[in-house]
Write an enzyme that holds these catalytic residues in place. Sequence first.
Site, PDB file in Angstrom:
ATOM      1  N   ASP A   1      41.266  43.904  31.045  1.00 49.52           N
ATOM      2  CA  ASP A   1      42.612  43.690  31.560  1.00 49.52           C
ATOM      3  C   ASP A   1      42.607  42.291  32.196  1.00 49.52           C
ATOM      4  O   ASP A   1      41.547  41.732  32.504  1.00 49.52           O
ATOM      5  CB  ASP A   1      43.023  44.772  32.565  1.00 49.52           C
ATOM      6  N   TRP A   2      43.789  41.729  32.390  1.00 54.94           N
ATOM      7  CA  TRP A   2      43.894  40.322  32.767  1.00 54.94           C
ATOM      8  C   TRP A   2      43.262  40.053  34.149  1.00 54.94           C
ATOM      9  O   TRP A   2      43.764  40.531  35.155  1.00 54.94           O
ATOM     10  CB  TRP A   2      45.362  39.907  32.681  1.00 54.94           C
TER      11      TRP A   2
END
Length: 819
Positions: free
Chosen positions: A234-235
Amino acid sequence: MAGASVPTPAHSEAVETALGKLDLEAKARLLAGQDMWSLPALPEIGLRSLVMSDGPIGVRGVHWTAEDPSIALPSPTALAATWDPDLARRAGTLLAQEARRKGVHVLLAPTVNLHRSPLGGRHFECYSEDPCLTGEIGSGYVNGVQSGGVATTVKHFVANDAETDRFTVDNVIDPRPLRELYLAPFETIVEKARPWGFMAAYNKVNGVTMTEHQHLQNEVLRGEWGFDGIIVSDWMAARSTVGAILGGLDIAMPGPRTVYGDALAAAVRKGDVEESTVDEAVRNVLRLAARVGLLDGVDPAVTDPPAPVDGRALAREVARRAFVLVRNEVRDRRPTLPIDPARVRTLALIGAAARDARVLGGGSATVFPEHVVSPLAGLTAALPEGALTYAVGADPSDELAPAAQGFELRAVCRDAEGNVLGTGSLPGGQVQWIGDDLPAGVTHEALHSVEVTGTFTPRESGEHTFGTRGIGAFTLRVDGRLLWDGTQAMSGAADPFEAFFGAPAERGRAHLTEGVPVEVSLLHPVHRTPGAPLTAVMFSLTHLGPRRDGDELIAEAVETARNAEVAVVVVATTDRVESEGFDRRDLSLPGRQDDLVRAVAAANPNTVVVVNSGSPVELPWRGDVAAVLLSWFPGQEGGAALADVLLGHTEPGGRLPTTWPTALAAAPVAEVQPTDGQLPYVEGLFIGYRAYDKAAVTPAYPFGHGFGYTSWEYESLEVTRARAKVRIRNTGGRAGRETVQIYLAPVADTVERPVRWLAGFASVEAAAGASVEADIPLRGRTFEIWDEAASRWTFVPGQYEVRACHSLTDVRLTATLEV
Ligand code: BGC
């Protein structure tokens, strides 16, 4: 369909050949984002740059701007409410078409975390509280997207079921609930749709951060389940070079500053990581590139994409198939809905969201549709002229919101000398430029200030409030007058997107006149946080219209309702209630919407309430109104679909994918607040209806509930261990669709289990009077539990009552099965 994703020998050969040509630096570079959304190209091996984009209701592409519009489908909760994996597959096919149009190869979706607590902020973006329904809808979606040659990343692996402290929370989950609930949809999707990607979540599970979770990523996902795609972080979820690569994480996003790239090459040279471990990750990325057609010399997995899909038509179809009619009072043998336009000549439409439709949830799931059909527009178009009257009634938003309605804004970018470098359009006054996503001609190096400037034409006369969201210095002018000149300091919030998702601050007020445009300017010297992992410019101009007296607004709506034969009240949440990055504090409708409904219902017995929310809200007046229709976040064509359903052109097809509580206090599982960094899932196996059953609590509306416009008789049920066949007859006066649900209830259970659970379902159509058979496969897993001592699945023999149902609690036929 799933077969299409099996790597061919040609793919494997091309991957090995390409890998053999790469040195350590190039390999390490390939595993790190080069910017917000893409991986670097490696021309030396014929590899083009791989582009990713959110997901899940549309494909935003690499720009956060309305200039690059996308089809906006209904929210994932709505898609799940269709209980139709084939419709999810068709939605996926459209999204692949959108991705191809925008040059996107990997869609960052679907979101298949579970509705553990109704307070979960991203509840709207997940499907259901039930792993079987989630897994089936998710499989349909992935199969659809990938049939178009575009990859998916099933997310967020695993247990990102709430947003509070999402970067650090340690979700403590016993092996049984982890396997039987939270991992189950991911496992089903791997089995039924062979996804080409997974996204590792921000959170920890049982003490280990997910991007480094060797056991869950390498042993379970790849080892046990045979997953052969990529795992992307995930970012900004990848935190440690060695931990992540050993834990099975292939790609660290976004870039360019990540824990991979140079840091990874250095770790290999230092002897902390074997080069063969890096090779494995590179193989996964190259295999993905081959599948989506980015590696020279091999054909992509899909050479013949499916026929074009009409996005608007599909968005409208999904919306009406998703609407859940939870209450439809029958008076004088006549149900409230559908409204018969031949008998009803006047309709009062009430509610702020009827005019300013809330069609999608907030956060990274945001897309910018080309147009939005509001309930007001949809019903006005569908009804004879003069039949509809409108009143706001109550405004759910008493907070500043992005400057959208009435604003015509652009962003002017200047260098340190004040020269204009470039300008960009602005959706809703929001500047969100990350990495190289800047207006043409602008670079982060040269950019010194951004001015949001343009006009505002008020819809109402009165005192308008203006504000900002974001960090740094701001100068705000409205109508030539300085409203504010000051600096907003960092709040110390842990979420790096807080500046964007966080609360707006009021900066000043101005008296304005309806229809008279005024100049607006918000000047922001670009604020840079030293050492930030991303180069970004993020801030917004926000606005709130004149506050009218709440009693007066309600009185006006009551008057409108009294003069009409039917009143339709649209109530809604706001993006300060349901979005990403925070959880909900309560389940009540914001503002005075409950008072409004009560007052309108008292004035007009034919009051229909449309609930425009992505997830459950309390409806304390639900017994006092004639009908309640849940419309979710219905996507860009929501208002047209609403007219279709209210006026009976089509029936509402949805069934609840999640239990609708009477009140937050009555929800058996609600806690989302960690203690000392940990959130123990103390309820174990009992979430959703499993928890309501255990606690003997009756919800407002049970799982699976929802009416159509016809009636069904369940005629026969035949069942084996592998499938249930249910014959049903349409006993009503019009064609319709029924979702036949099969629940299993063990007779005299020997192990701790829920008293009943969803084992399978199918939706079938029949003309009035006709009968049809629903043939429902039952997965083997439905008779199994996870044996914690032996660490394996184990079959539980015995007698099961098999129930063919309209909903969890509306049991139509039963049979006993001995297995
Ligand atoms: C979200 C992901 C999303 C990513 C990229 C994250 O904050 O949790 O779901 O795909 O951002 O926008």
